[in-house]
Enzyme design. Structure first.
Site, PDB file in Angstrom:
ATOM      1  N   LYS A 184     -34.683  86.355   7.066  1.00  0.00           N
ATOM      2  CA  LYS A 184     -35.669  85.265   7.197  1.00  0.00           C
ATOM      3  C   LYS A 184     -36.322  85.274   8.590  1.00  0.00           C
ATOM      4  O   LYS A 184     -37.533  85.085   8.721  1.00  0.00           O
ATOM      5  CB  LYS A 184     -34.975  83.923   6.928  1.00  0.00           C
ATOM      6  CG  LYS A 184     -35.819  82.702   7.199  1.00  0.00           C
ATOM      7  CD  LYS A 184     -37.057  82.618   6.332  1.00  0.00           C
ATOM      8  CE  LYS A 184     -37.900  81.395   6.720  1.00  0.00           C
ATOM      9  NZ  LYS A 184     -39.201  81.403   6.062  1.00  0.00           N
ATOM     10  N   LYS A 252     -39.193  77.193  17.057  1.00  0.00           N
ATOM     11  CA  LYS A 252     -37.738  77.322  16.852  1.00  0.00           C
ATOM     12  C   LYS A 252     -37.428  78.692  16.233  1.00  0.00           C
ATOM     13  O   LYS A 252     -36.583  79.444  16.724  1.00  0.00           O
ATOM     14  CB  LYS A 252     -37.249  76.179  15.962  1.00  0.00           C
ATOM     15  CG  LYS A 252     -35.787  76.148  15.607  1.00  0.00           C
ATOM     16  CD  LYS A 252     -35.432  76.712  14.241  1.00  0.00           C
ATOM     17  CE  LYS A 252     -36.131  76.054  13.086  1.00  0.00           C
ATOM     18  NZ  LYS A 252     -35.751  76.606  11.764  1.00  0.00           N
TER      19      LYS A 252
HETATM   20  P1  NAD Z   1     -38.218  68.619   7.972  1.00  0.00           P
HETATM   21  O1  NAD Z   1     -38.201  68.277   9.413  1.00  0.00           O
HETATM   22  O2  NAD Z   1     -39.353  68.156   7.108  1.00  0.00           O
HETATM   23  O3  NAD Z   1     -36.856  68.113   7.254  1.00  0.00           O
HETATM   24  C1  NAD Z   1     -35.600  68.105   7.862  1.00  0.00           C
HETATM   25  C2  NAD Z   1     -34.801  66.957   7.243  1.00  0.00           C
HETATM   26  O4  NAD Z   1     -33.487  66.959   7.816  1.00  0.00           O
HETATM   27  C3  NAD Z   1     -35.402  65.578   7.524  1.00  0.00           C
HETATM   28  O5  NAD Z   1     -35.486  64.833   6.330  1.00  0.00           O
HETATM   29  C4  NAD Z   1     -34.417  64.948   8.510  1.00  0.00           C
HETATM   30  O6  NAD Z   1     -34.352  63.539   8.402  1.00  0.00           O
HETATM   31  C5  NAD Z   1     -33.113  65.616   8.072  1.00  0.00           C
HETATM   32  N1  NAD Z   1     -32.088  65.598   9.112  1.00  0.00           N
HETATM   33  C6  NAD Z   1     -32.213  65.949  10.422  1.00  0.00           C
HETATM   34  N2  NAD Z   1     -31.031  65.777  11.060  1.00  0.00           N
HETATM   35  C7  NAD Z   1     -30.149  65.317  10.139  1.00  0.00           C
HETATM   36  C8  NAD Z   1     -28.770  64.953  10.179  1.00  0.00           C
HETATM   37  N3  NAD Z   1     -28.083  65.015  11.329  1.00  0.00           N
HETATM   38  N4  NAD Z   1     -28.184  64.530   9.044  1.00  0.00           N
HETATM   39  C9  NAD Z   1     -28.895  64.440   7.877  1.00  0.00           C
HETATM   40  N5  NAD Z   1     -30.196  64.768   7.771  1.00  0.00           N
HETATM   41  C10 NAD Z   1     -30.813  65.197   8.887  1.00  0.00           C
HETATM   42  O7  NAD Z   1     -38.086  70.223   7.914  1.00  0.00           O
HETATM   43  P2  NAD Z   1     -38.529  71.199   6.716  1.00  0.00           P
HETATM   44  O8  NAD Z   1     -39.953  71.600   6.905  1.00  0.00           O
HETATM   45  O9  NAD Z   1     -38.067  70.626   5.418  1.00  0.00           O
HETATM   46  O10 NAD Z   1     -37.639  72.492   7.080  1.00  0.00           O
HETATM   47  C11 NAD Z   1     -36.241  72.548   6.852  1.00  0.00           C
HETATM   48  C12 NAD Z   1     -35.761  73.968   7.134  1.00  0.00           C
HETATM   49  O11 NAD Z   1     -36.462  74.877   6.274  1.00  0.00           O
HETATM   50  C13 NAD Z   1     -36.031  74.441   8.561  1.00  0.00           C
HETATM   51  O12 NAD Z   1     -34.974  75.255   8.983  1.00  0.00           O
HETATM   52  C14 NAD Z   1     -37.314  75.253   8.422  1.00  0.00           C
HETATM   53  O13 NAD Z   1     -37.438  76.224   9.452  1.00  0.00           O
HETATM   54  C15 NAD Z   1     -37.116  75.872   7.051  1.00  0.00           C
HETATM   55  N6  NAD Z   1     -38.334  76.232   6.311  1.00  0.00           N
HETATM   56  C16 NAD Z   1     -39.415  75.406   6.304  1.00  0.00           C
HETATM   57  C17 NAD Z   1     -40.555  75.775   5.563  1.00  0.00           C
HETATM   58  C18 NAD Z   1     -41.785  74.886   5.516  1.00  0.00           C
HETATM   59  O14 NAD Z   1     -42.826  75.361   5.048  1.00  0.00           O
HETATM   60  N7  NAD Z   1     -41.732  73.637   5.952  1.00  0.00           N
HETATM   61  C19 NAD Z   1     -40.567  76.976   4.839  1.00  0.00           C
HETATM   62  C20 NAD Z   1     -39.419  77.783   4.837  1.00  0.00           C
HETATM   63  C21 NAD Z   1     -38.297  77.391   5.576  1.00  0.00           C
END
Ligand code: NAD
Length: 313
Positions: A184, A252
């Site tokens: 990834k 990140k």
């Molecule tokens: P986001 O910030 O929208 O969601 C993260 C969630 O985690 C939030 O709802 C937050 O409240 C929750 N959270 C944070 N700390 C927490 C804790 N201590 N306990 C419980 N919940 C907690 O992020 P996202 O865009 O959904 O991305 C999530 C992961 O997926 C990341 O690692 C990102 O790099 C990866 N990713 C994102 C995408 C994209 O297009 N957004 C695509 C592929 C991969």
């Protein structure tokens, strides 16, 4: 223990989902839609509401959730949050029952999984990393690409759950634990290098007087094409720099990739420079600015916008 070997004794695993953000919420919804019993938790309580409407149960804490599920999925921002939730003070990992599986689908690094796997081995608790590609669109459609790292038998056990979120043709076991994170990080590194390179080239051609659509078609048909040129640049032509993935997460990921190179002694000169370009875009436009904001940075430096049609006179 049930013949299937799940701690809950059911035929199908009870699935727990922690991290219901832009990606996690639609992924969890697809797990529920596939008929798995679902338990959810997020620090933002409101994030659980739409899932309750789909029949999910809400846990009061991460360890509270871990104690009742067979498969625990985390979809958190990055290593700091994964470590805090799974190995921190109220350690969710410790609460997992015998023969449970933890799948981290966040874009992260192997450190927490390594500690957890050692800790979980005597209880038969398995640890898998399975980060995804395909953006919010793929998460919603259930067509994500999934890169699973871990023991082959463990990955096989959880395939039905992974297939609920990803395109079965593209849910791939890529190697031992940690390999999923590595694939990834490589994918994102290459994507963001391509994106910035394409931005510079498009702005150069546009400044030289070529209509942007014509330039894009010529480049996309040639040997230097990329997914950005073929598909994702369309939003930029309408002034949309894609806020479904934001610069806090981009920087990140790029930081983690460059750190991996440092750890392994691999020189990553271009990658280091590209990481800094995205950091500059983050400083200029903010954490929540869209992933393609470096295109905006190149446009502004050249005093031109990438828009279809003849350039304004
Ligand atoms: P986001 O910030 O929208 O969601 C993260 C969630 O985690 C939030 O709802 C937050 O409240 C929750 N959270 C944070 N700390 C927490 C804790 N201590 N306990 C419980 N919940 C907690 O992020 P996202 O865009 O959904 O991305 C999530 C992961 O997926 C990341 O690692 C990102 O790099 C990866 N990713 C994102 C995408 C994209 O297009 N957004 C695509 C592929 C991969």
């Amino acid at each position: 223990m049930s013949p299937s070997g799940w701690p809950s004794r059911g035929k199908r695993p009870v699935v727990g989902f922690i991290g219901l953000g832009r990606m996690g919420a639609p992924m969890a919804a697809n797990v529920a839609r596939a008929g798995f019993e679902l338990v959810v938790f997020d620090v933002r309580g409101e994030a659980t509401v739409p899932l309750v409407a789909q029949g999910a149960r809400v846990a009061e804490s991460a360890p509270g959730l871990a104690a009742t599920v067979d498969v625990l999925i985390t979809m958190l921002p990055g290593p700091a949050q994964v470590e805090a939730v799974m190995l921190g003070v109220n350690c969710a990992f410790q609460a997992l029952r015998e023969r449970a599986v933890w799948i981290d689908m966040s874009t992260s690094t192997p450190a927490a999984g390594r500690i957890a796997a050692e800790d979980g081995a005597p209880r038969g608790v398995a640890v898998i990393d399975a980060p995804v590609a395909g953006m919010v669109k793929g998460a919603t459609a259930g067509t994500l690409q999934v890169f699973a790292g871990g023991d082959a038998a463990d990955v096989k056990r959880v395939l039905p759950v992974l297939h609920a979120m990803g395109d079965p043709e593209r849910v791939v076991h890529v190697g031992p634990r940690g390999a999923g994170y590595a694939v990834k990080l490589c994918l994102n590194l290459l994507w963001f290098i391509h994106a910035h390179a394409a931005a510079e080239v498009l702005v150069l051609g546009a400044k030289a007087g070529v209509e942007v659509g014509t330039l894009r078609r010529a480049l996309a048909a040639g040997p230097a094409s990329s997914a950005l040129l073929e598909r994702d640049i369309d939003g930029v032509f309408e002034g949309d720099y894609d806020e479904s993935f934001t610069l806090d997460l981009v920087t990140k990921d790029l930081g983690l990739a460059v750190d991996l190179g440092r750890e392994l002694g691999v020189p990553l000169e271009l990658s280091g420079l590209v990481e800094q370009l995205y950091r500059r875009a983050r400083a200029l436009y903010g954490d929540r600015a869209g992933e393609l904001s470096t295109v905006r940075m190149v446009e502004e430096a050249a005093g031109i916008k990438l828009r279809l049609g003849p350039p304004p006179r």
